[in-house]
Motif scaffolding. Sequence first.
Motif, mmCIF file in Angstrom:
data_model
loop_
_atom_site.group_PDB
_atom_site.id
_atom_site.type_symbol
_atom_site.label_atom_id
_atom_site.label_comp_id
_atom_site.label_asym_id
_atom_site.label_seq_id
_atom_site.Cartn_x
_atom_site.Cartn_y
_atom_site.Cartn_z
ATOM 1 N N TRP A 89 -1.775 3.025 -1.321
ATOM 2 C CA TRP A 89 -0.811 1.925 -1.393
ATOM 3 C C TRP A 89 -0.494 1.696 -2.851
ATOM 4 C CZ3 TRP A 89 -1.440 -2.898 2.120
ATOM 5 C CH2 TRP A 89 -0.415 -3.806 1.893
ATOM 6 N N LYS A 90 0.791 1.807 -3.210
ATOM 7 C CA LYS A 90 1.209 1.681 -4.602
ATOM 8 C C LYS A 90 1.645 0.253 -4.925
ATOM 9 C CE LYS A 90 4.970 3.928 -6.627
ATOM 10 N NZ LYS A 90 5.714 5.168 -6.859
ATOM 11 N N SER A 91 2.562 -0.293 -4.130
ATOM 12 C CA SER A 91 3.063 -1.643 -4.410
ATOM 13 C C SER A 91 3.764 -2.208 -3.179
ATOM 14 C CB SER A 91 4.043 -1.612 -5.599
ATOM 15 O OG SER A 91 5.195 -0.857 -5.265
ATOM 16 N N GLY A 92 4.073 -3.481 -3.268
ATOM 17 C CA GLY A 92 4.804 -4.154 -2.209
ATOM 18 C C GLY A 92 3.897 -5.001 -1.337
ATOM 19 N N GLU A 93 4.535 -5.910 -0.615
ATOM 20 C CA GLU A 93 3.835 -6.780 0.311
ATOM 21 C C GLU A 93 4.176 -6.346 1.725
ATOM 22 O OE1 GLU A 93 3.635 -11.514 1.297
ATOM 23 O OE2 GLU A 93 3.903 -10.895 -0.785
ATOM 24 N N LEU A 94 3.181 -6.111 2.520
ATOM 25 C CA LEU A 94 3.334 -5.580 3.864
ATOM 26 C C LEU A 94 4.163 -6.522 4.741
ATOM 27 C CD1 LEU A 94 2.258 -3.082 5.377
ATOM 28 C CD2 LEU A 94 0.363 -4.483 6.119
ATOM 29 N N ILE A 95 5.250 -5.974 5.307
ATOM 30 C CA ILE A 95 6.084 -6.695 6.263
ATOM 31 C C ILE A 95 6.250 -5.781 7.481
ATOM 32 C CG2 ILE A 95 8.363 -7.688 6.742
ATOM 33 C CD1 ILE A 95 8.652 -8.094 3.686
ATOM 34 N N LEU A 96 5.912 -6.280 8.666
ATOM 35 C CA LEU A 96 6.033 -5.468 9.881
ATOM 36 C C LEU A 96 7.466 -5.523 10.393
ATOM 37 C CD1 LEU A 96 2.760 -6.371 11.804
ATOM 38 C CD2 LEU A 96 3.172 -4.581 10.122
ATOM 39 N N ARG A 97 8.174 -4.414 10.256
ATOM 40 C CA ARG A 97 9.569 -4.347 10.700
ATOM 41 C C ARG A 97 9.711 -3.651 12.048
ATOM 42 N NH1 ARG A 97 11.653 -2.775 4.734
ATOM 43 N NH2 ARG A 97 11.880 -4.893 3.948
ATOM 44 N N GLU A 98 8.719 -2.858 12.447
ATOM 45 C CA GLU A 98 8.773 -2.158 13.730
ATOM 46 C C GLU A 98 7.499 -2.335 14.539
ATOM 47 O OE1 GLU A 98 10.052 1.881 13.723
ATOM 48 O OE2 GLU A 98 11.707 1.491 12.363
ATOM 49 N N HIS A 99 6.364 -2.332 13.891
ATOM 50 C CA HIS A 99 5.075 -2.419 14.578
ATOM 51 C C HIS A 99 4.733 -3.865 14.909
ATOM 52 C CE1 HIS A 99 4.956 1.495 12.546
ATOM 53 N NE2 HIS A 99 4.250 1.860 13.595
ATOM 54 N N GLN A 100 3.896 -4.052 15.923
ATOM 55 C CA GLN A 100 3.524 -5.420 16.286
ATOM 56 C C GLN A 100 2.265 -5.888 15.577
ATOM 57 O OE1 GLN A 100 3.382 -5.208 20.552
ATOM 58 N NE2 GLN A 100 1.201 -4.735 20.623
ATOM 59 N N GLU A 101 1.464 -4.934 15.077
ATOM 60 C CA GLU A 101 0.234 -5.316 14.378
ATOM 61 C C GLU A 101 -0.214 -4.152 13.509
ATOM 62 O OE1 GLU A 101 -4.405 -6.559 15.381
ATOM 63 O OE2 GLU A 101 -2.959 -6.483 17.021
ATOM 64 N N VAL A 102 -0.872 -4.470 12.408
ATOM 65 C CA VAL A 102 -1.563 -3.449 11.613
ATOM 66 C C VAL A 102 -2.965 -3.950 11.315
ATOM 67 C CG1 VAL A 102 0.499 -2.430 10.548
ATOM 68 C CG2 VAL A 102 -0.692 -4.285 9.381
ATOM 69 N N ARG A 103 -3.870 -2.990 11.149
ATOM 70 C CA ARG A 103 -5.249 -3.308 10.780
ATOM 71 C C ARG A 103 -5.716 -2.271 9.769
ATOM 72 N NH1 ARG A 103 -7.897 -3.769 16.817
ATOM 73 N NH2 ARG A 103 -6.599 -5.484 17.551
ATOM 74 N N PHE A 104 -6.460 -2.700 8.777
ATOM 75 C CA PHE A 104 -7.162 -1.776 7.892
ATOM 76 C C PHE A 104 -8.576 -1.657 8.439
ATOM 77 C CE2 PHE A 104 -3.780 -2.523 4.851
ATOM 78 C CZ PHE A 104 -3.682 -1.281 4.235
ATOM 79 N N LEU A 105 -8.922 -0.440 8.862
ATOM 80 C CA LEU A 105 -10.219 -0.251 9.501
ATOM 81 C C LEU A 105 -11.074 0.767 8.755
ATOM 82 C CD1 LEU A 105 -9.206 -0.079 13.281
ATOM 83 C CD2 LEU A 105 -10.089 -2.038 12.009
ATOM 84 N N PRO A 106 -12.405 0.544 8.771
ATOM 85 C CA PRO A 106 -13.318 1.552 8.241
ATOM 86 C C PRO A 106 -13.465 2.679 9.267
ATOM 87 C CG PRO A 106 -14.573 -0.254 9.157
ATOM 88 C CD PRO A 106 -13.113 -0.637 9.273
ATOM 89 N N LYS A 107 -14.013 3.780 8.835
ATOM 90 C CA LYS A 107 -14.113 4.950 9.722
ATOM 91 C C LYS A 107 -14.864 4.636 11.014
ATOM 92 C CE LYS A 107 -18.175 7.039 7.554
ATOM 93 N NZ LYS A 107 -18.704 8.215 6.907
#
Length: 143
Positions: A89-107
């Motif tokens: 991830w280089k820059s910017g603030e996450l905005i969901l334009r198509e997906h309903q949810e995102v998660r950052f998960l460990p392996k």
Amino acid sequence: MNLILVTCALIFSGEKVLCAQRSEKMNLPGFWEFPGGKIEEGETAESCLIREIEEELAISITLVSSLQPNEHAYSDEKVVRLLPFVCSWKSGELILREHQEVRFLPKERLKSLNWAPADIPIVDELLANWDQVQKQLVDYKKR
């Protein structure tokens, strides 16, 4: 048979990777994926992925390395070749334009999601090469 070239981004923040849940307006709603999209005429896989992530998530990424492509037949007529890239991830603030949810998960938590069929081999390869991918990310950030 229609072969569709699709890129996907394994976007890391520390030792967690971004997983995106497909919305009701997308094919395969509710399934999880690594975000990305179809390569357009005259576009490289790399430029496609940068464009798609900007369009879908409003962030900028840096491509660090690639994983093995995976082909998945959704039907006799539709085969997707998924081209995965390890990204930072280089820059910017996450905005969901198509997906309903995102998660950052460990392996350890990746297998708990209901992945889109084409993404399952990508998840498996990522898990099998997790330490190497982490080293690539650390080495990239040292540059």
